[in-house]
Structure formats: C-alpha cells, structure tokens
Write a protein that holds these residues in place. Structure first.
Motif, short mmCIF file in Angstrom:
data_model
loop_
_atom_site.label_atom_id
_atom_site.label_comp_id
_atom_site.label_asym_id
_atom_site.label_seq_id
_atom_site.Cartn_x
_atom_site.Cartn_y
_atom_site.Cartn_z
N MET A 1 0.96 -0.94 0.11
CA MET A 1 -0.35 -0.30 0.31
C MET A 1 0.95 1.23 0.03
N LEU A 2 0.67 2.64 -0.64
CA LEU A 2 1.50 3.17 -0.99
C LEU A 2 1.80 4.41 0.15
N ASP A 3 2.76 4.90 0.01
CA ASP A 3 2.40 6.09 1.50
C ASP A 3 1.25 7.39 0.89
N GLN A 4 0.61 7.43 2.80
CA GLN A 4 -0.59 8.02 2.29
C GLN A 4 -0.65 9.40 2.61
N GLY A 5 0.77 10.10 2.59
CA GLY A 5 1.19 11.74 2.94
C GLY A 5 0.67 11.98 1.31
N ALA A 6 0.77 13.13 1.45
CA ALA A 6 0.21 13.87 0.42
C ALA A 6 0.97 14.50 -0.68
N PRO A 7 1.59 14.56 -2.04
CA PRO A 7 2.28 15.34 -2.66
C PRO A 7 2.56 15.72 -3.22
N PRO A 8 3.67 16.32 -3.38
CA PRO A 8 3.90 17.92 -3.46
C PRO A 8 2.81 18.19 -4.28
N ARG A 9 2.75 19.39 -4.22
CA ARG A 9 1.50 19.79 -5.71
C ARG A 9 2.23 20.10 -6.26
N GLN A 10 1.29 19.80 -7.65
CA GLN A 10 2.19 20.67 -8.71
C GLN A 10 1.46 21.72 -9.24
N PRO A 11 2.95 22.65 -10.03
CA PRO A 11 2.33 24.22 -10.33
C PRO A 11 1.92 23.92 -11.28
N THR A 12 0.70 25.23 -11.69
CA THR A 12 0.34 24.78 -12.87
C THR A 12 0.82 26.18 -13.70
N PRO A 13 0.33 25.72 -15.26
CA PRO A 13 0.88 26.19 -16.54
C PRO A 13 1.15 28.15 -15.79
N GLN A 14 -0.21 28.44 -15.63
CA GLN A 14 -0.88 29.92 -15.47
C GLN A 14 0.19 30.17 -14.25
N ALA A 15 0.43 29.98 -13.35
CA ALA A 15 1.63 30.39 -12.71
C ALA A 15 2.34 30.34 -12.08
N THR A 16 3.23 29.85 -13.28
CA THR A 16 4.70 29.02 -13.20
C THR A 16 5.31 29.85 -14.88
N GLY A 17 6.02 29.59 -14.72
CA GLY A 17 7.39 29.75 -16.10
C GLY A 17 7.09 28.70 -16.52
N LEU A 18 8.24 28.56 -18.24
CA LEU A 18 8.66 27.70 -19.06
C LEU A 18 8.96 26.35 -18.37
N GLY A 19 10.32 26.98 -17.61
CA GLY A 19 10.75 26.07 -16.65
C GLY A 19 9.92 25.28 -16.04
N ALA A 20 9.40 25.55 -14.88
CA ALA A 20 9.20 25.06 -14.30
C ALA A 20 7.67 23.94 -14.71
N ARG A 21 7.09 24.79 -15.85
CA ARG A 21 5.98 24.13 -16.33
C ARG A 21 7.03 22.31 -17.12
N LEU A 22 8.30 22.80 -17.28
CA LEU A 22 8.86 21.25 -18.34
C LEU A 22 9.37 20.62 -16.77
N MET A 23 9.55 20.89 -16.03
CA MET A 23 9.73 19.95 -14.86
C MET A 23 8.51 19.97 -13.61
N ARG A 24 7.68 19.88 -14.17
CA ARG A 24 6.19 19.67 -13.69
C ARG A 24 5.95 18.08 -13.24
N ARG A 25 5.78 17.43 -12.20
CA ARG A 25 6.28 16.02 -11.57
C ARG A 25 4.30 16.09 -11.88
N LYS A 26 4.66 13.79 -11.99
CA LYS A 26 3.14 13.39 -11.72
C LYS A 26 3.53 13.17 -10.58
N PRO A 27 2.46 12.78 -9.57
CA PRO A 27 2.75 12.06 -8.41
C PRO A 27 2.53 11.09 -8.25
N VAL A 28 3.43 10.02 -7.82
CA VAL A 28 2.98 8.73 -7.34
C VAL A 28 1.61 8.04 -7.56
N GLU A 29 1.51 8.20 -6.44
CA GLU A 29 -0.14 8.14 -5.70
C GLU A 29 -1.10 8.23 -7.48
N ARG A 30 -1.10 9.43 -7.74
CA ARG A 30 -2.30 9.64 -8.62
C ARG A 30 -1.43 8.62 -10.00
#
Length: 485
Positions: A1-30
């Motif tokens: 069973m996976l860790d139920q701790g909340a994963p880091p919140r992903q930045p949205t493209p509206q709130a961040t620049g190109l570099g952050a969008r390229l580095m956005r990660r998909k949470p393991v739980e998802r």
C-alpha cells in the motif's frame, strides 16, 4: 500500500514559467490510481509471476543468440563471451533499479512513468521517446532475423527459400523483407486478443526456445575445438566493448515485465521478482551458448551470419536435420520476442497517451478484450514496414543507444525517489544505493560511448524530432497543463 502522505503540489502553467512547466512531476499516487484506465475501457489484471517472468524471458532470450551473435563475433572474436558478461552486468545494475521502481510505481509506462514521478515532464518525454526507439526499432530488428531463420527452415524442409528480393531490405540486396512484415502482423493478431491470450502463446514459445538452446549446447559441444580460443581477444578491449554495446540490444527484454504493471495481479510483489529472475536465466543461457558456438566455429567464420546457430548445428553433425530443427525452434523463439516487445511498446504508448503527451487513440481500450486495439494496429504496421525496409545492423545499434539512455535515467530516478519520498513502502530495494545506481549509470554511459558515430547521429536526429513533437503537441496537451488535469 502506498504512502498516504500528500504528494508535493504540482505547479500550474498559469502560475509558473516555462522552466517550471517542463519540470512538473506527476505524483506517484496519481500514477498508481490511474493504472489500467484508458479511453472507453480498462486493462485487465490477469498476469501472475509466472506469466510476467515469461514475458521478460520472451522479450529477451533469443534476440542476442539467434540474431545478433553473428553481428557481434566479428567485432570481439572469441571474447564475445566476455562481451555478453559485460552487457549482462550493465543490465544487472539497471535491473536492480528497475526492480525497485517497478515494485514502487507498478504502472505500464516503465521508465517513462518513473521519470515522470521523479524528474519532471520533459525528462519523462525524452525517456518515453527513447523507449519508442528501444521497443519499436527492436521489434523490426528481431523480425529481420526471423526471416533469415525462416529461409533456413524452408530450405531444410521443402528445398526452397524466399527470393532475395522479398527477404532482404534495400541495401542488403533486396527490395522488401516480406517475412519480417509477416511475423510482426502475426504478433499483432495475438495481441489483439488480449494480454492473457498473448501471455499463454508466449509461454509456449519460451519453453520451445529454451529447449532449442539446450539442444544446441548438447550437440554443438561435440564440435568444440579449444584452438578456436587461442587468440581470445584479437581485436582488443575496444572490440569487446563494441560487441558488448551491440549485444546490450539482447537484454532490453528484462524490463518488459515493468510494462505489464497495470495488467499484473500483484505488481508490487511480482514485478521485481520477474525482472531479476528473467535476467539471471537469460544471462546464463547467453554466455553458455556463445561459448559453445565460438568453440565449434572459428570466429572468422561467422561473417555477420544472422542464422549462425543453425549453420553450426549442420556443420557439426554433417546432417541437415538438426540445423533444420534448430531453425524451426528459432522461428518460434524469435516470434515470441517480436510478440512481447511489441506488447511493451503498445503499453508505453498507452501510458503516454493517457497523460496527454501523444494522441488519445493510443489509450483507447476495447471493452471486450481489454486490449488497446488501435494502438496495437498502428504500432504493428509501423514496426512491420520498418523491418521490411531497413538492414539489421543499423536497427540493432539504434535500439542499443535508446535502451542505454533510458536505463541511465532509471538509475537516476531510483536515487531521486529515495531522496524525495524516503518513507514510501518498497517491496524491493537496490542494495548499496546510491553506489549501485551510480555504477549502473556509469556503465550505460560507457557503453553508449562505444557505439559508432553514425548511431549517435541517428540518435541525435531522433531526439531532435521528439523534442519538436513535444513542444508542438505534448507540452500543450499534457493533462498536467490544464487545471482539471
């Protein structure tokens, strides 16, 4: 069973620049929660440890021995056995990382999904694009070798062969490699029936190929001549390294089990076991068969033969029967490689499509069979045409560089996930981390450096095309790029 701790919140493209969008990660739980879900249906969990191990062996065993051995021996001489060991060790260190990540993130995307969870979307795309090269091109390469053994079988049974014009690609004296196209289409037919049916067919073929290699060793050892090993390393360590880089193509199948993560009944437990077990079995058989083959025939006599084992059987016994029997087994064995690697390719594209990075058609699941039918047909036709038109050597080296690059990223991903999610339950852990992953990464880079300049140019062009596709299509359509995604 996976860790139920909340994963880091992903930045949205509206709130961040190109570099952050390229580095956005998909949470393991998802990643895990979406497992098996496609467009219009879901994949079915029907595979156990036995089937997963057979998928890995099916995708691996046979490629290097039945097909690429003739390409590698002229590069390394009798030391080709050492080349197999080096390639196997390189695969082993990466397999340890694969085993840990497969048990932690049991999804279909293999190293693409692992990179998405640890290093961000751009690196994940690069990894996925390498996997398309690794799996798709290797299907074509193996299909080319299948045609060679089919001719050996036809010649030994009915005395005819497929004409050169229809059994070799342009550049190798032919016009169109029809047998290569046929075996890909046969594999497609099995895959359209669903994962369980494909696994059953693959298991039968794996048993046949293991029996064939054991038979070869039993007969080939009778023609063993120690003099064939007198000049063990005629082309030096550079030749051994070059052959090892080519033979690494033979080990790509061990990670095929990780592409079945969303169709395994107990993926956290069975995926790591299947990966490690299959790699041990395959490496042992590769080294044994290569040692017997070189002992039975001088290394200068291989001459890039793609049906070397059948020819050795015929030479040792002085009879056509044994060579013909081995050719039959090779036809079955290589077909299983095409089947399982093609399966892995479709599942990787399935995962990428679900994330929005490639068109949705690759994620459509047929409700009755639980198979991505359109995906399977498109990939099969692409690989079949590729196999019919391009020579084996160019395909094998292109596959090797894509594989090594993807494996290098997996070794990085396992260290990153250890640091970012240290408390996540792991059913398998890489020993001596981060040392072993670092060794695995270094070996992959070293073997990539042994490949030819032409291969690097092809790889560079492929990667450039992939980046163009990502920025034109995937970057904007990514599910992480939309607020609801």
């Amino acid at each position: 069973m996976l860790d139920q701790g909340a994963p880091p919140r992903q930045p949205t493209p509206q709130a961040t620049g190109l570099g952050a969008r390229l580095m956005r990660r998909k949470p393991v739980e998802r990643l895990v929660a979406e497992g098996g879900q496609g467009e219009g249906g879901a994949l079915r969990r029907s595979l156990g440890l036995w089937q997963l191990t057979m998928i890995s062996i099916g995708a691996t065993l046979g490629t290097g021995i039945f097909v690429v051995l003739g390409e590698a021996v002229p590069k390394a001489g009798p030391a080709v056995t050492l080349s197999f060991v080096i390639a196997g060790l390189t695969a082993l260190f990466s397999a340890l990382s694969y085993a840990e990540l497969a048990g932690t993130i049991p999804v279909s995307g293999s190293s693409y999904s692992y990179a998405y969870a640890t290093m961000g979307e751009l690196i994940a795309w690069i990894c996925g694009w390498c996997l398309v090269l690794e799996y798709g091109v290797s299907v074509a390469a193996v299909a080319v070798g299948w045609g060679e053994y089919l001719n050996e079988l036809l010649d030994g049974t009915i005395g005819v062969t497929v004409p050169d014009a229809l059994s070799a690609p342009p550049g190798d004296g032919g016009v169109f490699n029809l047998p290569a196209l046929i075996v890909v289409l046969l594999a497609m037919t099995f895959l359209l029936g669903g994962a369980r049916e494909s696994a059953r067919a693959n298991t039968v073929m794996v048993i046949v190929k293991i029996a064939a290699l054991v038979l070869f060793c039993a007969i080939g050892v009778q023609g063993f001549r120690s003099g064939n090993y007198e000049h063990f390393m005629p082309l030096g360590m550079a030749g051994v390294s070059a052959a090892g880089a080519t033979l690494f193509f033979s080990y790509i199948g061990f990670d095929a089990a990780s592409t079945a993560g969303e169709e395994a009944r107990n993926p956290q437990r069975d995926l790591p076991r299947a990966i490690m077990l299959s790699l041990v079995i395959v490496t042992a058989l590769y080294v044994l068969v290569a040692a017997v083959a070189v002992g039975a025939r001088p290394w200068q006599g291989f001459n890039d033969s793609e049906a070397a084992l059948a020819q050795i059987m015929r030479d040792v016994t002085g009879q056509t029967f044994w060579g013909t029997l081995l050719a039959f087994c090779a036809v079955v064995a290589i077909a299983s490689v095409v089947l399982t690697v093609l399966y892995g390719q479709t599942r990787i594209l399935f995962a990428m499509s679900r994330d929005g990075l490639v068109p949705k058609v690759f994620a459509r699941v047929h409700p009755k069979t639980g198979a991505p039918r359109a995906n399977t047909v498109i990939v099969s036709l692409f690989c079949g045409v590729l196999a019919a038109a391009i020579p084996l050597g160019q395909l094998a080296d292109a596959t090797s560089i894509g594989t090594l690059f993807a494996f290098a990223l997996v070794n990085i991903a396992v260290v990153v996930l250890r640091r970012t999610r240290p408390d996540m339950p792991r059913t398998f852990r890489v020993p001596l981390s981060p040392v072993f992953p670092a060794v695995g990464f270094g070996l992959c880079v070293w073997m990539m450096g042994s490949l030819s300049t032409v291969t690097w140019v092809v790889f560079g062009v492929w990667m450039a095309a992939g980046l163009v596709f990502y920025f034109v299509y995937g970057h904007r359509r990514s599910r992480l790029a939309t607020p609801e995604g």
